[in-house]
Design a protein around this motif. Structure first.
Motif, PDB file in Angstrom:
ATOM      1  N   THR A  44       0.835  -1.205   0.000  1.00 46.78           N
ATOM      2  CA  THR A  44       0.000   0.000   0.000  1.00 46.78           C
ATOM      3  C   THR A  44       0.873   1.260   0.000  1.00 46.78           C
ATOM      4  O   THR A  44       0.593   2.216  -0.739  1.00 46.78           O
ATOM      5  N   GLN A  75      -7.498   0.363  -0.499  1.00 47.15           N
ATOM      6  CA  GLN A  75      -7.737  -0.845   0.289  1.00 47.15           C
ATOM      7  C   GLN A  75      -8.849  -0.626   1.312  1.00 47.15           C
ATOM      8  O   GLN A  75      -9.692  -1.484   1.514  1.00 47.15           O
ATOM      9  N   ASP A 155      -6.083  -1.910  -4.780  1.00 46.96           N
ATOM     10  CA  ASP A 155      -5.426  -2.404  -3.564  1.00 46.96           C
ATOM     11  C   ASP A 155      -6.327  -3.427  -2.877  1.00 46.96           C
ATOM     12  O   ASP A 155      -7.311  -3.066  -2.224  1.00 46.96           O
ATOM     13  N   GLU A 156      -6.015  -4.686  -3.058  1.00 52.40           N
ATOM     14  CA  GLU A 156      -6.788  -5.813  -2.523  1.00 52.40           C
ATOM     15  C   GLU A 156      -8.287  -5.679  -2.812  1.00 52.40           C
ATOM     16  O   GLU A 156      -9.118  -5.681  -1.897  1.00 52.40           O
TER      17      GLU A 156
END
Ligand SMILES: Nc1ncnc2c1ncn2[C@@H]1O[C@H](COP(=O)(O)OP(=O)(O)O)[C@@H](O)[C@H]1O
Ligand SMILES: [Mg+2]
Length: 232
Positions: A44, A75, A155-156
């Motif tokens: 991140t 995220q 992000d994820e």
């Protein structure tokens, strides 16, 4: 535009703690790149540094980004229970209309297309605050897609999606990436799909970064809980 990220001698430190040390690599579109690394490896942090370099470029800084349109799905995002917009209105915020209050027919079409990409076409009028975790996550992705980016950072993005939606999303993102020629950076813990859908990987470990072909993913970079992983 072909998106390019060039990193030369980048270092990330928080106080006394060094997260990444003298990291150098280049990523170039068109490509689907998966970003791997254990919790706390700095994934991140690195993506935020890329964003910062893209939004506030400095000649001579360690990270240089070349992209016309950049979209980012963070995220963590907490919109709160009283967030007033419907899913469609929220996704429409990605349209970048300036001060123009109406949407053109072409924009409406693009909005419907983005909702359909994440299977939210029939949830357009649902209040985002009332949506499930997975629906919210897919709305965030639609808001990124509606911008038609040449650099897309996620992000994820599958963290709160079930196996079916994860599989569908990865396959669609891959198809879109190939259609548009964009550079997709996809942070993931699950590596079971990587050789099938990604071109290359960027693996953060021991304060360093390794880049390579997705077909030759090092054993140590692969997800440890493969028994919990659902194949695409
Ligand atoms: N703003 C911050 N201040 C201090 N430490 C931070 C900050 N942001 C991240 N860190 C630390 O940096 C490391 C990398 O974090 P992060 O980039 O979020 O990792 P990842 O996304 O790979 O899980 C972690 O140890 C985290 O605690
Ligand atoms: Mg992270």
């Amino acid at each position: 535009m072909t998106a390019v990220i060039s990193v030369a001698d980048y270092q990330a430190t928080f106080g006394q703690k060094t997260i990444l040390k003298q990291v150098s690599f280049t990523l170039k579109g068109p490509a689907f790149t998966v970003i791997l690394g254990e919790n706390g490896a700095g994934k991140t942090t690195l993506m935020k540094a890329v964003l910062k370099a893209a939004l506030a470029p400095h000649p001579g800084s360690a990270i240089q980004v070349q992209a016309d349109r950049l979209a980012y799905v963070p995220q963590f995002r907490d919109l709160g229970d009283d967030y007033p917009l419907s899913i469609a209105a929220f996704v429409g915020l990605g349209l970048n209309r300036g001060f123009r209050p109406w949407t053109t027919a072409a924009e409406k079409k693009r909005l419907r297309w983005a909702l359909a990409q994440v299977d939210l076409a029939d949830k357009a009028d649902l209040a985002l605050a009332a949506a499930s975790g997975g629906q919210k996550q897919r709305a965030y992705i639609a808001q990124a897609l509606v911008q038609q980016p040449d650099l897309l950072i996620l992000d994820e993005p599958t963290a709160s999606l079930d196996a079916k939606h994860t599989a569908v999303l990865i396959a669609r993102l891959r198809a879109l990436q190939q259609e548009t020629g964009m550079l997709v950076l996809f942070i993931s813990h699950d590596t079971s799909w990587v050789s099938q859908y990604a071109d290359n990987y960027l693996w953060l470990h021991d304060q360093q970064v390794t880049v390579g072909a997705a077909a030759a993913l090092p054993q140590a970079a692969q997800s440890k809980h493969s028994e919990e992983v659902h194949h695409v």
